[in-house]
Design a protein around this motif. Structure first.
Motif, PDB file in Angstrom:
ATOM      1  N   LEU A  34       6.505  13.050  22.810  1.00  0.00           N
ATOM      2  CA  LEU A  34       5.325  12.859  21.977  1.00  0.00           C
ATOM      3  C   LEU A  34       5.698  12.894  20.498  1.00  0.00           C
ATOM      4  N   GLU A  35       6.611  13.796  20.153  1.00  0.00           N
ATOM      5  CA  GLU A  35       7.038  13.890  18.760  1.00  0.00           C
ATOM      6  C   GLU A  35       7.754  12.615  18.330  1.00  0.00           C
ATOM      7  N   GLU A  36       8.621  12.073  19.211  1.00  0.00           N
ATOM      8  CA  GLU A  36       9.311  10.818  18.895  1.00  0.00           C
ATOM      9  C   GLU A  36       8.321   9.664  18.768  1.00  0.00           C
ATOM     10  N   THR A  37       7.297   9.625  19.676  1.00  0.00           N
ATOM     11  CA  THR A  37       6.264   8.568  19.625  1.00  0.00           C
ATOM     12  C   THR A  37       5.483   8.657  18.325  1.00  0.00           C
ATOM     13  N   GLU A  38       5.155   9.880  17.904  1.00  0.00           N
ATOM     14  CA  GLU A  38       4.411  10.054  16.648  1.00  0.00           C
ATOM     15  C   GLU A  38       5.238   9.558  15.467  1.00  0.00           C
ATOM     16  N   ILE A  39       6.541   9.813  15.489  1.00  0.00           N
ATOM     17  CA  ILE A  39       7.411   9.329  14.397  1.00  0.00           C
ATOM     18  C   ILE A  39       7.443   7.796  14.378  1.00  0.00           C
ATOM     19  N   ALA A  40       7.570   7.180  15.591  1.00  0.00           N
ATOM     20  CA  ALA A  40       7.583   5.711  15.663  1.00  0.00           C
ATOM     21  C   ALA A  40       6.257   5.129  15.187  1.00  0.00           C
ATOM     22  N   LEU A  41       5.157   5.776  15.549  1.00  0.00           N
ATOM     23  CA  LEU A  41       3.835   5.324  15.111  1.00  0.00           C
ATOM     24  C   LEU A  41       3.721   5.366  13.602  1.00  0.00           C
ATOM     25  N   PHE A  42       4.223   6.475  13.022  1.00  0.00           N
ATOM     26  CA  PHE A  42       4.188   6.576  11.560  1.00  0.00           C
ATOM     27  C   PHE A  42       4.975   5.432  10.916  1.00  0.00           C
ATOM     28  N   ASP A  43       6.155   5.058  11.522  1.00  0.00           N
ATOM     29  CA  ASP A  43       6.974   3.943  10.993  1.00  0.00           C
ATOM     30  C   ASP A  43       6.219   2.624  11.090  1.00  0.00           C
ATOM     31  N   LEU A  44       5.574   2.382  12.255  1.00  0.00           N
ATOM     32  CA  LEU A  44       4.810   1.128  12.432  1.00  0.00           C
ATOM     33  C   LEU A  44       3.657   1.050  11.451  1.00  0.00           C
ATOM     34  N   GLU A  45       2.965   2.150  11.244  1.00  0.00           N
ATOM     35  CA  GLU A  45       1.847   2.141  10.288  1.00  0.00           C
ATOM     36  C   GLU A  45       2.357   1.835   8.893  1.00  0.00           C
ATOM     37  N   ASP A  46       3.529   2.358   8.534  1.00  0.00           N
ATOM     38  CA  ASP A  46       4.099   2.093   7.217  1.00  0.00           C
ATOM     39  C   ASP A  46       4.472   0.611   7.069  1.00  0.00           C
ATOM     40  N   LYS A  47       5.093   0.063   8.149  1.00  0.00           N
ATOM     41  CA  LYS A  47       5.436  -1.371   8.136  1.00  0.00           C
ATOM     42  C   LYS A  47       4.186  -2.240   8.073  1.00  0.00           C
ATOM     43  N   HIS A  48       3.119  -1.786   8.791  1.00  0.00           N
ATOM     44  CA  HIS A  48       1.858  -2.532   8.777  1.00  0.00           C
ATOM     45  C   HIS A  48       1.259  -2.559   7.379  1.00  0.00           C
ATOM     46  N   ARG A  49       1.328  -1.428   6.701  1.00  0.00           N
ATOM     47  CA  ARG A  49       0.817  -1.382   5.329  1.00  0.00           C
ATOM     48  C   ARG A  49       1.627  -2.303   4.414  1.00  0.00           C
ATOM     49  N   GLN A  50       2.968  -2.284   4.586  1.00  0.00           N
ATOM     50  CA  GLN A  50       3.830  -3.166   3.761  1.00  0.00           C
ATOM     51  C   GLN A  50       3.535  -4.644   4.046  1.00  0.00           C
ATOM     52  N   ALA A  51       3.322  -5.016   5.335  1.00  0.00           N
ATOM     53  CA  ALA A  51       3.015  -6.416   5.703  1.00  0.00           C
ATOM     54  C   ALA A  51       1.698  -6.862   5.094  1.00  0.00           C
ATOM     55  N   ASN A  52       0.677  -5.988   5.147  1.00  0.00           N
ATOM     56  CA  ASN A  52      -0.627  -6.310   4.547  1.00  0.00           C
ATOM     57  C   ASN A  52      -0.488  -6.550   3.052  1.00  0.00           C
ATOM     58  N   ALA A  53       0.333  -5.689   2.417  1.00  0.00           N
ATOM     59  CA  ALA A  53       0.531  -5.864   0.965  1.00  0.00           C
ATOM     60  C   ALA A  53       1.229  -7.199   0.673  1.00  0.00           C
ATOM     61  N   THR A  54       2.211  -7.606   1.479  1.00  0.00           N
ATOM     62  CA  THR A  54       2.928  -8.876   1.294  1.00  0.00           C
ATOM     63  C   THR A  54       1.984 -10.061   1.481  1.00  0.00           C
ATOM     64  N   ILE A  55       1.155  -9.961   2.532  1.00  0.00           N
ATOM     65  CA  ILE A  55       0.195 -11.050   2.799  1.00  0.00           C
ATOM     66  C   ILE A  55      -0.739 -11.216   1.626  1.00  0.00           C
ATOM     67  N   LYS A  56      -1.252 -10.093   1.090  1.00  0.00           N
ATOM     68  CA  LYS A  56      -2.171 -10.174  -0.046  1.00  0.00           C
ATOM     69  C   LYS A  56      -1.481 -10.814  -1.253  1.00  0.00           C
ATOM     70  N   GLU A  57      -0.195 -10.466  -1.476  1.00  0.00           N
ATOM     71  CA  GLU A  57       0.543 -11.067  -2.597  1.00  0.00           C
ATOM     72  C   GLU A  57       0.695 -12.572  -2.391  1.00  0.00           C
ATOM     73  N   LYS A  58       1.014 -12.977  -1.162  1.00  0.00           N
ATOM     74  CA  LYS A  58       1.189 -14.419  -0.887  1.00  0.00           C
ATOM     75  C   LYS A  58      -0.130 -15.156  -1.020  1.00  0.00           C
ATOM     76  N   GLU A  59      -1.215 -14.552  -0.536  1.00  0.00           N
ATOM     77  CA  GLU A  59      -2.530 -15.200  -0.691  1.00  0.00           C
ATOM     78  C   GLU A  59      -2.887 -15.359  -2.158  1.00  0.00           C
ATOM     79  N   PHE A  60      -2.529 -14.376  -2.967  1.00  0.00           N
ATOM     80  CA  PHE A  60      -2.817 -14.460  -4.399  1.00  0.00           C
ATOM     81  C   PHE A  60      -2.012 -15.603  -5.034  1.00  0.00           C
TER      82      PHE A  60
END
Length: 542
Positions: A493-519
């Motif tokens: 569970l601890e390893e899954t929580e760490i992986a989830l935190f990484d995916l959420e961070d990557k998701h936030r970075q992808a959203n930021a990139t998309i917004k920059e490209k749309e701009f």
């Protein structure tokens, strides 16, 4: 008038019990009354310290003549004794505090009135009390306990000791109360770890040193105490009878001359007085209360080289010191609340068992010498006596019995003894009556059945314990297994929580990139539309 006086002095149908016997009764009301008396008494007197009195004798004529230095001083008002000791040319004063202190100038009457008289009163209230003298040989133990001899004209001597004065007080109080009573006395001697009955007939005493003669036995009473089997008991009705018994018994005691004492007691003696007194309850029922007074004169400890003991006298001194050493060990064990108290290491301590750490009110009179030559033994006596102050007894008033129940018990006892005597005479040996034999066999059979039943129950319990132990072990294994699984799940569970935190961070970075490209795209679209507009304008212009 004469018959009434005889009735008060032991007549009146009042029966006596052996000092070693405990009254028995099947009457429930009697048992309830006993229980109530015992409970109230034990609550009132729970944890009473042994009373310790210190008495210092004056210097002897020989000691005074050679100007022997005095190293002991007594302060009676402050109850203190001070011993002066020189160690490596340095003076060291040691002070000991006691319940009462009597200096070299103290008189027999003064000691008795202040220290012993209240204890005698307790005996008449139904308690068992013990008074014994303890100390080095030649310090006045026998003088304190017995005192001077009675004068030929029968007058009471001024130097009478604790024993005759206690006897006089007992009879004076009983006569003043006009009480009906019965009294018995016993007198025994403990010499070289062998008990001698000082009241035994003369023909018996002739064979007291015969090796083939079976010694008097010291028996357990089944209640934590001991009694002396076959001890002669004298019924007494007057104080003069007791005085004669004391003189007769004391004359048989073993004494010898040593360098420390012209008439040194070579044995311990115990003189016991048992009193049964009739009293009436408010409901008019006749009750019997019992009190017992033990008066003990111990032989003195001695340094064999200083006392000049040789051969038989040295063996006597060795046995005396051995029994007193055991007494000291018992005192130490009781003071330190040791798990084991060595009562059984000596007959003396077995006889004094109830007086030290038991249900008896006890007073110890420690006697010492003021001479510098006895300083070592004096300090030893002071140390032991001071430690004995911390012993706590739990005195209990003796159970009272209805007169009718007591008489019934005694008649039953007489019948049983008659049957045993008859059976012994009929056969060539010692036998018991058939009824008693059948009763004891039935009791043995019942006991055997009870033991067998308890063994079966014990086996059943052991089987249950084994099953429960196995169940406990399996549960323990299951608990260990589940704990390991839980630990693994928690780690995953601890390893899954760490992986989830990484995916959420990557998701936030992808959203930021998309917004920059749309701009950027929107900006490019706007700039393209502007260029088209300019181009259109230029075409129209030209």
């Amino acid at each position: 008038m004469e018959s009434a006086q005889q009735q008060r002095r032991g007549g009146g149908g009042l029966v006596s019990l052996s000092p070693s016997q405990t009254p028995r009764s099947n009457d429930k009301s009697v048992r309830d009354l006993r229980s109530a008396d015992s409970n109230s008494s034990s609550k009132q007197d729970k944890g009473v310290n042994v009373q310790v009195i210190l008495r210092c004798r004056p210097l002897s004529e020989d000691e005074t003549r050679i100007h022997t230095p005095v190293v002991i001083s007594c302060n009676e008002s402050r109850r203190e004794v001070c011993a002066v000791q020189n160690i490596a040319n340095k003076q060291i004063d040691r002070t000991f505090l006691f319940d009462k202190v009597f200096g070299p100038s103290s008189q027999q009457k003064e000691l008795f009135d202040l220290a012993v008289s209240p204890i005698v009163n307790e005996v008449l209230e139904g308690y068992n009390c013990t008074i014994f003298a303890y100390g080095q040989t030649g310090t006045g133990k026998t003088y304190t306990m017995e005192g001077g001899a009675r004068k030929k004209n029968g007058e009471f001597p001024s130097d009478a000791g604790v024993i005759p004065r206690s006897v006089k007080q007992i009879f004076d109080i009983l006569e003043a109360q006009n009480a009906e009573y019965s009294m018995k006395v016993t007198f025994l001697e403990l010499y070289n770890e062998e008990i001698t009955d000082l009241l035994a007939p003369e023909e018996t005493m002739k064979f007291v040193d015969d090796k083939s003669k079976k010694p008097i036995a010291l028996m357990e009473d089944g209640k934590g105490g001991v009694f002396v089997r076959g001890l002669e008991e004298e019924i007494v009705t007057t104080a003069n009878e007791i005085y004669k018994i004391l003189e007769k018994g004391s004359a048989k005691r073993r004494t010898a001359e040593t360098l420390l004492n012209k008439q040194s007691s070579r044995s311990h003696s115990i003189f016991s007085i048992t009193i049964h007194i009739k009293e009436c309850t408010p409901e008019g029922e006749e009750m019997i209360k019992c009190g017992k007074l033990n008066l003990v004169d111990l032989a003195g400890s001695e340094n064999i080289s200083r006392s000049g003991a040789r051969e038989g006298r040295a063996r006597e001194a060795g046995e005396i010191n051995k029994s007193l050493l055991t007494l000291g060990r018992v005192i130490n064990a009781l003071v330190e609340h040791s798990g084991h108290v060595p009562y059984r290491d000596s007959k003396l301590t077995r006889l004094l068992r109830d007086s030290l750490g038991g249900k008896t009110k006890t007073c110890i009179i420690a006697t010492i010498s003021p001479s510098i030559h006895c300083l070592e033994e004096t300090l030893s006596t002071l140390d032991y006596a001071h430690r004995a102050k911390n012993i706590k007894n739990k005195p209990e008033i003796n159970q009272k019995m209805m007169k009718s129940a007591l008489i019934k018990d005694l008649y039953s006892e007489i019948d049983r003894l008659k049957q045993e005597v008859y059976s012994a005479r009929e056969k060539n040996g010692i036998y018991i009556p058939r009824d008693r034999f059948l009763l004891e066999e039935a009791e043995k059979k019942a006991m055997a059945e009870k033991i067998e039943r308890m063994e079966l129950e014990s086996e059943s319990k052991e089987k249950q314990i084994t099953e429960l132990q196995e169940l406990y072990n399996s549960q323990q294994l299951m608990t260990v297994d589940l704990s390991e699984k839980l630990e693994k799940k928690e780690k995953k569970l601890e390893e899954t929580e760490i992986a989830l935190f990484d995916l959420e961070d990557k998701h936030r970075q992808a959203n930021a990139t998309i917004k920059e490209k749309e701009f950027l795209i929107s900006n490019l679209l706007k700039s393209g539309e502007l260029e088209v507009a300019w181009a259109t304008c230029l075409v129209c212009f030209f």
